[in-house]
Design a protein around this motif. Structure first.
Motif: not given
Length: 229
Positions: A155-156, A167-173, A224-226
């Motif tokens: 995706t990235l 996407f990074s804010l959604a996946i990682y945070a 790791s993704p969350s």
């Protein structure tokens, strides 16, 4: 002049006894007082729309309620007296939704909208008390699957720079879509790797998120993704 003096004495006596110039009219016996026409469900909906729907509901929830009110509840209950909407009527409605194949979650939303309108009517004095209503349909807890490492990387790799940030804010945070849209530079401390979620944007309106969040964000490629269920 004599008549004027008599009237003056009468007025002064009334003011001394009743606090006003004229003697109060005797009240009618309770059984002779004409009853006020009962408020209708449609009137209660208008009260709800102009009050609690704005002050208590988030924009996304308000839009969902409006769809339910317009398409399902007003055509059915709009002209009915509020005191005529109780257990039996709502049970019949729920049974019809079951036959339509609606999920427990959608049926629950419809019944929640009815409760919200009736509760607003009680608060405004249009309805004496909340009627007994059937229990809300039980719904299972929905669990959202987390992206795998491969899915995140793919995706990235194809995302634009702005999409990569979102996407990074959604996946990682773990931020929700509305929280990503409402995030401001003042909410982010890049030096310490900390961000604070204070607002959420939905349908063009800012509101508070479900719970203000303060957390750290590690390097995207090394963590790791969350997901948020």
């Amino acid at each position: 002049m004599a008549a004027a003096r008599v009237e003056e004495r009468r007025i002064l006596a009334n003011i001394a006894q009743y606090g006003e110039a004229n003697e109060p009219k005797p009240e009618l016996p309770e059984e002779l007082v004409p009853e006020k026409p009962a408020a209708t469900f449609g009137q209660a909906v208008e009260l709800f729309r102009s009050g609690k729907a704005i002050t208590k509901l988030k924009s996304s929830t308000r839009a969902g309620y409006e769809a339910i009110l317009t398409t399902r509840l007003l055509p059915r209950f709009g002209d009915r007296p509020l005191n005529g909407i109780a257990f039996e009527e709502v049970t019949k409605l729920d049974a019809e939704m079951v036959k339509e194949g609606l999920s427990a979650s959608r049926r629950r939303n419809v019944q929640a909208a009815i409760r919200s309108v009736l509760r607003a009517a009680v608060d405004a004095g249009l309805l004496k008390e909340m009627p007994k209503l059937p229990d809300l349909p039980k719904t299972g807890r929905k669990k959202l699957p987390a992206f795998t490492r491969e899915q995140v990387d793919r995706t990235l790799d194809v995302a634009t720079p702005s999409q990569t940030i979102a996407f990074s804010l959604a996946i990682y945070a773990g931020l929700r879509s509305g929280e990503v849209k409402a995030l401001r530079w003042s909410d982010v401390d890049l030096a310490q790797g900390i961000l604070v979620v204070r607002l959420s944007r939905s349908k063009g309106e800012l509101s508070t998120p479900r719970g203000a969040t303060c957390g750290s964000f590690p390097s995207p490629r090394s963590s790791s993704p969350s997901s948020r269920a």
